[in-house]
Each structure stands twice: as structure tokens, then as C-alpha cells.
Write a protein that holds these residues in place. Structure first.
Motif, PDB file in Angstrom:
ATOM      1  N   VAL A 143      11.545  -4.666  67.429  1.00  0.00           N
ATOM      2  CA  VAL A 143      12.835  -4.136  66.999  1.00  0.00           C
ATOM      3  C   VAL A 143      13.915  -5.212  67.076  1.00  0.00           C
ATOM      4  O   VAL A 143      13.799  -6.201  67.801  1.00  0.00           O
ATOM      5  CB  VAL A 143      13.256  -2.928  67.858  1.00  0.00           C
ATOM      6  CG1 VAL A 143      12.278  -1.779  67.693  1.00  0.00           C
ATOM      7  CG2 VAL A 143      13.356  -3.322  69.331  1.00  0.00           C
ATOM      8  N   SER A 144      14.989  -4.996  66.323  1.00  0.00           N
ATOM      9  CA  SER A 144      16.159  -5.871  66.380  1.00  0.00           C
ATOM     10  C   SER A 144      17.401  -5.022  66.197  1.00  0.00           C
ATOM     11  O   SER A 144      17.360  -3.959  65.567  1.00  0.00           O
ATOM     12  CB  SER A 144      16.091  -6.943  65.288  1.00  0.00           C
ATOM     13  OG  SER A 144      16.034  -6.333  64.007  1.00  0.00           O
ATOM     14  N   GLY A 145      18.518  -5.499  66.775  1.00  0.00           N
ATOM     15  CA  GLY A 145      19.780  -4.779  66.649  1.00  0.00           C
ATOM     16  C   GLY A 145      20.304  -4.223  67.948  1.00  0.00           C
ATOM     17  O   GLY A 145      21.292  -3.479  67.953  1.00  0.00           O
ATOM     18  N   TYR A 146      19.676  -4.587  69.076  1.00  0.00           N
ATOM     19  CA  TYR A 146      20.125  -4.105  70.377  1.00  0.00           C
ATOM     20  C   TYR A 146      21.111  -5.077  71.022  1.00  0.00           C
ATOM     21  O   TYR A 146      21.175  -6.247  70.643  1.00  0.00           O
ATOM     22  CB  TYR A 146      18.921  -3.926  71.309  1.00  0.00           C
ATOM     23  CG  TYR A 146      18.098  -2.713  70.988  1.00  0.00           C
ATOM     24  CD1 TYR A 146      18.568  -1.432  71.255  1.00  0.00           C
ATOM     25  CD2 TYR A 146      16.847  -2.840  70.395  1.00  0.00           C
ATOM     26  CE1 TYR A 146      17.822  -0.319  70.950  1.00  0.00           C
ATOM     27  CE2 TYR A 146      16.085  -1.731  70.085  1.00  0.00           C
ATOM     28  CZ  TYR A 146      16.589  -0.479  70.363  1.00  0.00           C
ATOM     29  OH  TYR A 146      15.837   0.627  70.048  1.00  0.00           O
ATOM     30  N   PRO A 147      21.854  -4.609  72.026  1.00  0.00           N
ATOM     31  CA  PRO A 147      22.667  -5.544  72.800  1.00  0.00           C
ATOM     32  C   PRO A 147      21.774  -6.608  73.422  1.00  0.00           C
ATOM     33  O   PRO A 147      20.636  -6.303  73.823  1.00  0.00           O
ATOM     34  CB  PRO A 147      23.311  -4.652  73.870  1.00  0.00           C
ATOM     35  CG  PRO A 147      23.270  -3.272  73.298  1.00  0.00           C
ATOM     36  CD  PRO A 147      22.026  -3.210  72.469  1.00  0.00           C
ATOM     37  N   PRO A 148      22.214  -7.859  73.509  1.00  0.00           N
ATOM     38  CA  PRO A 148      21.361  -8.928  74.046  1.00  0.00           C
ATOM     39  C   PRO A 148      21.108  -8.780  75.538  1.00  0.00           C
ATOM     40  O   PRO A 148      21.933  -8.253  76.287  1.00  0.00           O
ATOM     41  CB  PRO A 148      22.163 -10.198  73.748  1.00  0.00           C
ATOM     42  CG  PRO A 148      23.580  -9.744  73.636  1.00  0.00           C
ATOM     43  CD  PRO A 148      23.537  -8.360  73.072  1.00  0.00           C
ATOM     44  N   ASN A 149      19.929  -9.233  75.947  1.00  0.00           N
ATOM     45  CA  ASN A 149      19.561  -9.341  77.368  1.00  0.00           C
ATOM     46  C   ASN A 149      19.803  -8.042  78.140  1.00  0.00           C
ATOM     47  O   ASN A 149      20.486  -8.018  79.161  1.00  0.00           O
ATOM     48  CB  ASN A 149      20.337 -10.493  78.024  1.00  0.00           C
ATOM     49  CG  ASN A 149      20.098 -11.813  77.324  1.00  0.00           C
ATOM     50  OD1 ASN A 149      18.961 -12.154  76.991  1.00  0.00           O
ATOM     51  ND2 ASN A 149      21.166 -12.560  77.078  1.00  0.00           N
ATOM     52  N   SER A 150      19.245  -6.961  77.654  1.00  0.00           N
ATOM     53  CA  SER A 150      19.470  -5.672  78.305  1.00  0.00           C
ATOM     54  C   SER A 150      18.188  -4.848  78.298  1.00  0.00           C
ATOM     55  O   SER A 150      17.288  -5.064  77.496  1.00  0.00           O
ATOM     56  CB  SER A 150      20.597  -4.909  77.613  1.00  0.00           C
ATOM     57  OG  SER A 150      20.273  -4.650  76.263  1.00  0.00           O
TER      58      SER A 150
END
Length: 248
Positions: A143-150
Motif C-alpha cells: 500500500v501507499s498513501g499513509y503517514p510516514p514512519n507510523s
């Protein structure tokens, strides 16, 4: 025709949402080898505890009316379930992790959108995309589109994949996004192709009641109704399901 009644607006104070997968077991008298095979389809089983004084002391009344609608167990109930546990606030999930399909209507009639002959799906909320894959007998969605490093997913949570078809599956292990907001999420079921991904959704099914609860009202204080349910599939019911919501 079998009615499927919506669960009334009564919150559960205790719940179990699990699965049973009956198997036959045998063992060779000569070699001792163990043989196991499935003898029935997997089903979800649910236990719910609802209190009588919930929702402005209306809980008991709703429970008694649901019992009457079910007519001793002839009719069924639609139930929904969320994750076993969650560390996320609902508002945070709505904006950063969940996507909701949008339907269009014109005068009450559904409107279909197409792009060069292909159906177009509309979504609101966070927009996260993903691609399903399988490796080593395990299933993943990148997946892509999430907040980074979480931390973006917990084991036992539900993930809905809006691809060529809509599939809701469970997450197997924790998943963390990288510096670019991408993550690899391990899921239980195989997902085919690419689509929109929503984490923190809910599972649903149709259930028969295994016992119609009876609950004694004390002189004071709250009391509980304990329900036990087992999943029923549409192909097991002659004539199929008729969804009914008598509470609105």
C-alpha cells in the motif's frame, strides 16, 4: 422468504466474534499416521452481551422486540464486527486510513459512471491504494498513501480491498509505513490486482440465534441479555434473504 433483521441500537458490553471450521480426524492403527479433513464449511460464531439500561434504558425493550421478530429462531440477524482491539481514534482513522465508497443518485435512481467502458468507483475519506500479491504461501497487499514512519495496521483488524471485486479480510501481523508512506501488509486472504485499500473497516454476516436469551430483571441496577449466534449463508436459505430494519 427469510427475514434478516438489523441489530437494534443497543451497544454490546461484551462480545466474541470467532470462527469454527469442523474437521474429521482419524489415525492409522498400523502406521499411527494422522489424517484430518474438513467436513463442513467454515462459519463465524458470535456471542453478544447487551445491557438492559443502555440507550436511555431502552435496551431491554429492544431485546424483547428482537426476540419477537425472530419468531423462535425462524428469522435471522445481520451483525457487524470491528477489530478485536484498536489504538486508533475513530476520527483519525476516518481521515488517514479509511476510504468509503460513494454512490450517486438522480431522483432516487442510481447513476453509474464509466471511463472508456470501464466502471468508475468514487471514494471519500483517506485515499490509499494497494496491490495484492502472494509469496511463500502467504498473502500481502503493498500500500501507499499513509503517514510516514507510523503503525498503520494491527493483527485481527479488518482491511477492505476495493478492486475488481470488494473483499474484506483480516490483517495477520502489525504493519508499519516507511519514510515514503508505503507499507507491506500481511493479510489472511489473497487479494487480486490493484485497488483502493481501507484499514479499520468492519466485517458483517447473517446469523441464526442459537438461544433466545431470557433475562431476569432485578429490583435495582442493570441486567444483561446474552446472545449466541452462528453464521448462515444465503445459499442455505430457500428464497434467499430479505433485509429488514424495523428500528428506523
Amino acid at each position: 422468504m427469510t427475514n434478516v433483521y438489523a441489530w437494534p441500537p443497543v451497544g454490546a458490553v461484551g462480545s466474541e466474534w470467532s470462527r469454527i471450521a469442523p474437521v474429521n480426524r482419524s489415525r492409522s492403527l498400523i502406521s499411527g499416521r494422522r489424517y484430518v479433513s474438513a467436513h463442513a464449511r467454515e462459519r463465524r460464531v458470535v456471542t453478544l452481551e447487551a445491557t438492559a439500561l443502555t440507550n436511555g434504558a431502552m435496551g431491554a425493550g429492544y431485546m424483547e422486540m428482537l426476540k419477537r421478530f425472530l419468531q423462535g429462531g425462524e428469522h435471522l440477524v445481520r451483525l457487524y464486527n470491528y477489530a478485536i482491539n484498536s489504538i486508533f481514534d475513530d476520527a483519525e482513522r476516518d481521515t488517514s486510513m479509511q476510504s468509503y465508497p460513494v454512490s450517486w443518485e438522480d431522483g432516487g435512481d442510481p447513476v453509474d459512471w464509466e471511463d472508456d467502458g470501464a466502471a468508475v468507483k468514487w471514494f471519500t475519506g483517506g485515499f490509499v491504494t494497494g496491490t495484492g500479491s502472494t509469496a511463500g504461501g502467504l498473502n500481502f497487499v503493498t500500500v501507499s498513501g499513509y503517514p510516514p514512519n507510523s503503525l498503520v495496521a494491527l493483527p485481527g483488524e479488518f482491511l477492505t480491498f476495493y478492486g475488481a471485486s470488494t473483499v474484506t479480510t483480516q490483517i495477520v501481523a502489525p504493519a508499519y509505513s516507511n519514510a515514503s508512506g508505503g507499507a507491506i501488509v500481511r493479510v489472511f486472504d489473497a487479494l487480486v490486482g490493484s485497488g483502493v485499500v481501507s484499514i479499520g473497516t468492519r466485517d458483517t454476516g447473517v446469523f441464526e440465534v442459537l438461544n433466545l436469551p431470557r433475562s431476569v430483571q432485578p429490583l435495582e441496577g442493570d441486567w444483561k441479555y446474552t446472545w449466541s449466534f452462528q453464521e448462515v449463508f444465503a445459499d442455505e436459505v430457500p428464497g434467499g434473504f430479505t433485509e429488514v430494519d424495523p428500528w428506523n
